[in-house]
Design an enzyme around this catalytic site. Structure first.
Site, mmCIF file in Angstrom:
data_model
loop_
_atom_site.group_PDB
_atom_site.id
_atom_site.type_symbol
_atom_site.label_atom_id
_atom_site.label_comp_id
_atom_site.label_asym_id
_atom_site.label_seq_id
_atom_site.Cartn_x
_atom_site.Cartn_y
_atom_site.Cartn_z
ATOM 1 C CD1 TRP A 122 -2.106 -2.289 1.611
ATOM 2 C CD2 TRP A 122 -3.007 -1.168 -0.089
ATOM 3 N NE1 TRP A 122 -3.108 -3.075 1.080
ATOM 4 C CE2 TRP A 122 -3.682 -2.408 0.044
ATOM 5 C CE3 TRP A 122 -3.402 -0.302 -1.105
ATOM 6 C CZ2 TRP A 122 -4.722 -2.790 -0.814
ATOM 7 C CZ3 TRP A 122 -4.435 -0.668 -1.951
ATOM 8 C CH2 TRP A 122 -5.083 -1.902 -1.790
ATOM 9 C CG ASP A 199 -2.446 3.880 4.767
ATOM 10 O OD1 ASP A 199 -3.368 3.632 5.564
ATOM 11 O OD2 ASP A 199 -2.334 3.310 3.661
ATOM 12 C CE LYS A 223 -7.664 -2.420 5.303
ATOM 13 N NZ LYS A 223 -7.879 -3.618 4.526
HETATM 14 N N1 PMP Z 1 -3.749 1.234 2.920
HETATM 15 C C1 PMP Z 1 -3.760 0.077 3.591
HETATM 16 C C2 PMP Z 1 -2.773 -0.127 4.701
HETATM 17 C C3 PMP Z 1 -4.687 -0.905 3.264
HETATM 18 O O1 PMP Z 1 -4.684 -2.074 3.931
HETATM 19 C C4 PMP Z 1 -5.616 -0.681 2.226
HETATM 20 C C5 PMP Z 1 -6.672 -1.678 1.846
HETATM 21 N N2 PMP Z 1 -6.477 -2.965 2.165
HETATM 22 C C6 PMP Z 1 -5.535 0.529 1.539
HETATM 23 C C7 PMP Z 1 -4.602 1.464 1.908
HETATM 24 C C8 PMP Z 1 -6.478 0.836 0.420
HETATM 25 O O2 PMP Z 1 -7.711 1.100 0.987
HETATM 26 P P1 PMP Z 1 -9.023 1.377 0.117
HETATM 27 O O3 PMP Z 1 -9.393 0.088 -0.508
HETATM 28 O O4 PMP Z 1 -9.985 1.857 1.164
HETATM 29 O O5 PMP Z 1 -8.704 2.415 -0.879
#
Ligand code: PMP
Length: 388
Positions: A122, A199, A223
């Site tokens: 991510w 994040d 989550k």
């Molecule tokens: N950052 C992290 C640490 C994630 O785990 C995720 C999704 N699993 C995201 C960003 C992306 O999130 P979204 O699908 O809400 O855009």
């Protein structure tokens, strides 16, 4: 309800989770398991919330009921982490991923750099979006300060490995790596006065957090904090104000502040459920209690990995083991498939690892019950004994 209480469904030895409620142990990486008390409240409020005669899905986002829901959610989110008054609480759409372009569009302006720490999938996606804007009219440049790709993102870098640019406009990192199962247990050392953006999507409010160390922390709710559809953003007001005014309004963080996150129709239902989750965390003892609860849960699974080292191979280095996403491999893909199948037959769902990492991933978010981690730990020991 205590977070350590087992799932309402009484575990039976052969099929631990499935029982009267029909629910199983849901190890999904997200959207993930929600507290049962929250789900029951939602069932009531979808029909008629607080005696209004209207369900939560049907209320106007400008009405009194939604004002109250948003304000209560904010008060509880603030109380949980003792958030200073100069930080604003925003409820955003577009997922955590939308921040990947909003951040450079706001602060990676001409002549400025945004520094990125890549410790997993991510944070790599975040960097890639900033790279896309690098050198384009109206933008500065993205700088890769560190990456842990050399060891398949199995560790958290030391401060001495990180190479910041001369004067970054901000530094971005991801504090829990959902796919690889590593977690930062310290805040990276950064040059004095440089805004730090985090994040925290996959471990937000799983343990105490000192918001004052950051300029902005964000987390997709799906989550630890609620359903998909809302991203919680906690931002220092002066940092939001310093963002570019030349980009469309809905991409400017500052525009959400005076409008109380309602410059357009917000994800009312998702914010409402996030508010219930915040209340559940408070009732469960707050963030320090969450940390204890999550540590004790993860221990069942990490101990089972360590008890059979020739059979299970943990992906994360021991000092970087995530409390939320536990990743490990078995001796072969066939054995992994067998593991997933047999675990599913015992009421444990969502264990297959992400394709980038392979193996197994057990996600144990706040609302995931202790009984599920205990059941998986026992299953793992037995599985290794039979197949090792
Ligand atoms: N950052 C992290 C640490 C994630 O785990 C995720 C999704 N699993 C995201 C960003 C992306 O999130 P979204 O699908 O809400 O855009």
């Amino acid at each position: 309800m205590s977070p350590t209480a087992p799932a309402a469904s009484a575990p039976a030895p052969s099929k631990p989770a499935a029982a009267a409620s029909g629910r199983v142990f849901n190890f999904s990486a997200g959207p993930g398991v929600l507290p049962e008390d929250v789900l029951k409240q939602v069932q009531t409020d979808v029909w008629n919330i607080q005696g209004t005669g209207i369900g939560i899905l049907e209320h106007s986002h400008r009405g009194k009921l939604v004002d109250k829901v948003f304000a209560e959610c904010e008060a509880d989110i603030r109380a949980l982490a003792n958030i200073p008054a100069n930080y604003k609480i925003l409820y955003l759409t577009g997922g955590a991923s939308a921040q990947n372009h909003m951040i450079p569009m706001n602060w990676m302006t001409p002549g400025k750099t945004g520094d990125y720490l890549i410790t997993g999938h991510w944070s790599e996606q975040t960097y890639k979006q900033a790279q896309k804007l690098t050198g384009k009219p109206g933008y500065g440049a993205a700088n890769l300060a560190v990456t842990t790709a050399d060891k398949k993102h199995s560790y958290i870098p030391g401060d001495d490995q990180i190479k910041y640019s001369a004067s970054p406009a901000y530094i971005h990192y991801c504090s829990n790596n959902t796919l690889y199962g590593t977690e930062w247990f310290r805040i990276p050392k950064t040059p004095a006065g440089v805004p730090l953006i985090c994040d925290a999507s996959s471990h937000m409010y799983s343990r105490p957090i000192d918001i004052s160390r950051y300029a902005m922390v964000y987390a997709g709710a799906q989550k630890n904090l609620g359903p998909a559809g809302v991203t919680l953003c906690i931002i220092r007001e002066d940092f939001a104000e310093a963002g570019s005014k030349d980009i469309p309004d809905l991409l400017q963080y500052r525009k959400f502040i005076p409008e109380l996150s309602r410059p357009n129709t917000p994800p009312v239902f998702a914010v409402y459920v996030m508010g219930l989750c915040a209340k559940w965390i408070i009732k469960s003892g707050g963030l320090a209690a969450m940390q204890k609860h999550n540590e004790s849960k993860a221990k069942f699974i990490y101990d089972a990995i360590d008890a059979a080292p020739s059979f299970y191979q943990g992906h994360a280095q021991k000092d970087a083991r995530s409390l939320m996403n536990i990743t490990f491999r078995l001796p072969s893909d066939e054995m992994t498939d067998k593991f997933v199948k047999e675990a599913a037959a015992q009421g444990m769902d969502g264990l297959k690892g992400h394709r980038n990492v392979g193996g197994i991933r057990a996600s144990c978010y706040n609302a995931f019950p202790v009984a599920g981690c205990k059941a998986l730990g026992e299953f793992m020991r037995e599985f290794a004994r039979k197949n090792g």
